[in-house]
Design an enzyme around this catalytic site. Structure first.
Site, PDB file in Angstrom:
ATOM      1  N   ASP A   1     -10.866   3.077   3.879  1.00 35.64           N
ATOM      2  CA  ASP A   1     -11.133   1.635   3.804  1.00 35.64           C
ATOM      3  C   ASP A   1     -12.637   1.373   3.630  1.00 35.64           C
ATOM      4  OD1 ASP A   1      -9.147  -0.326   3.826  1.00 35.64           O
ATOM      5  OD2 ASP A   1      -8.764  -0.110   5.970  1.00 35.64           O
TER       6      ASP A   1
ATOM      7  N   LYS B   1       0.844  -1.214   0.000  1.00 35.48           N
ATOM      8  CA  LYS B   1       0.000   0.000   0.000  1.00 35.48           C
ATOM      9  C   LYS B   1       0.870   1.251   0.000  1.00 35.48           C
ATOM     10  CE  LYS B   1      -3.802  -2.397   2.256  1.00 35.48           C
ATOM     11  NZ  LYS B   1      -4.570  -2.688   3.468  1.00 35.48           N
TER      12      LYS B   1
ATOM     13  N   GLN C   1      -4.509  -1.259   9.687  1.00 38.22           N
ATOM     14  CA  GLN C   1      -4.442  -2.599   9.110  1.00 38.22           C
ATOM     15  C   GLN C   1      -5.042  -3.624  10.066  1.00 38.22           C
ATOM     16  OE1 GLN C   1      -3.521  -3.179   5.994  1.00 38.22           O
ATOM     17  NE2 GLN C   1      -3.740  -5.392   6.107  1.00 38.22           N
TER      18      GLN C   1
HETATM   19  N1  GUN Z   1      -6.587  -6.612   6.256  1.00 41.06           N
HETATM   20  C1  GUN Z   1      -6.799  -7.340   5.136  1.00 41.06           C
HETATM   21  N2  GUN Z   1      -7.344  -6.573   4.176  1.00 41.06           N
HETATM   22  C2  GUN Z   1      -7.472  -5.336   4.689  1.00 41.06           C
HETATM   23  C3  GUN Z   1      -7.961  -4.095   4.175  1.00 41.06           C
HETATM   24  O1  GUN Z   1      -8.399  -3.983   3.032  1.00 41.06           O
HETATM   25  N3  GUN Z   1      -7.901  -3.042   5.022  1.00 41.06           N
HETATM   26  C4  GUN Z   1      -7.429  -3.141   6.285  1.00 41.06           C
HETATM   27  N4  GUN Z   1      -7.430  -2.050   7.030  1.00 41.06           N
HETATM   28  N5  GUN Z   1      -6.972  -4.271   6.794  1.00 41.06           N
HETATM   29  C5  GUN Z   1      -6.995  -5.358   5.999  1.00 41.06           C
END
Ligand code: GUN
Length: 283
Positions: free
Chosen positions: A120, A53, A97
């Site tokens: 998100d 990311k 996350q």
């Molecule tokens: N853990 C796995 N996928 C995601 C996501 O798209 N966003 C976040 N914040 N955590 C994750």
């Protein structure tokens, strides 16, 4: 006849180029879009996701701030960090996350994020906005799936879409997005007695279960569009989706591969949401 492939890498490249252009335009107005990414603990998968990311932000001209904390960070300390980032005008998106260590209530943390920075799309305000068709942020994975359908100019009106999986992050929002485009939507899950009877009726199938071979060729109507959200490992340790790709591609009209399908689109839509958050803050 073999299905046409919906290439998530190629589509991502096009969308990321557009994000980079919009980011340049914002910078000319003195605003650099900024994403804060919070990682607590050392879950290996999370570390890889977070790295990807941050790199994607850099490549598209977005600023990203990665905050890493030890697994024993207190819930109160994390909530205080989120509160500070909510107030920080240089930060337009906040991503915590998941999963978080068990002593931290993930729901509480997500609800602490300002909905204006919830890139998100996990906040209940974002979920509610999607449900009633108001502006907000859409969760990145189902949003990416919608962009893949849009990329093949697929008309959902009058079509039957079957979503396999009912998670808050993918299945449920996916169904709402398809409904918003006037598809007739069925949500199937582990309690569905005859999954094949459902999928055989579908013009569009979205598989989002997290289990290999949930969808096989005998379950697909010829010509259907198949979107594979799964991220699993096969016996050789290779990445594979929820769909039996080799079998289903002989029946489907369109199919997304794994890897190179929905995966890159999820990160792309995070960039789109962050850029959108920055543009809204500047409006
Ligand atoms: N853990 C796995 N996928 C995601 C996501 O798209 N966003 C976040 N914040 N955590 C994750």
């Amino acid at each position: 006849m073999s299905a046409q492939i919906i290439d998530g890498n190629a589509l991502s490249q096009r969308l990321r180029a557009a994000v980079a252009q919009r980011a340049t335009a914002l910078k000319a107005r003195g605003i650099q879009p900024g994403l804060a990414v919070i990682l607590v603990g050392n879950n290996p998968a999370s570390q890889v996701y977070v790295r990807n990311k941050v790199k994607a932000c850099e490549d598209s001209g977005l600023r990203s701030v990665l905050e890493k904390y030890d697994a024993d960070l207190s819930e109160a300390a994390l909530l205080a960090r989120v509160a500070a980032l909510n107030q920080d005008p240089s930060i337009h998106g906040i991503l915590v996350q998941l999963p978080l260590p068990v002593h931290i209530d993930a729901h509480k943390v997500i609800e602490a994020i300002s909905p204006a920075k919830d890139v998100d799309g996990f906040h209940v305000a974002s979920a509610g906005a999607l449900m009633v068709g108001q502006p907000g942020f859409w969760p990145c994975t189902p949003y990416g799936c919608m962009k893949m359908l849009e990329s093949i100019a697929y008309e959902l009106k009058g079509k039957h879409a079957v979503v396999i999986g009912r998670s808050n992050i993918v299945g449920k929002p996916m169904a709402l997005m398809l409904l918003q485009k006037n598809a007739t939507v069925t949500i199937c899950h582990s309690g569905t007695p005859d999954l094949k009877a459902m999928t055989l009726q579908a013009d569009v199938i979205v598989a989002a279960v997290g289990k290999r071979n949930v969808l096989t060729a005998d379950m697909v109507k010829p010509g259907a569009v198949v979107i594979d959200v799964g991220m699993n490992r096969n016996d050789e340790g290779k990445l594979c989706g929820d769909v039996d790709f080799q079998g289903v591609r002989e029946v489907a009209g369109w199919i997304t591969p794994v890897p190179g399908g929905v995966g890159p689109m999820t990160i792309t839509m995070l960039l789109v949401n962050t850029l959108e958050a920055a543009e809204r803050s500047a409006a």
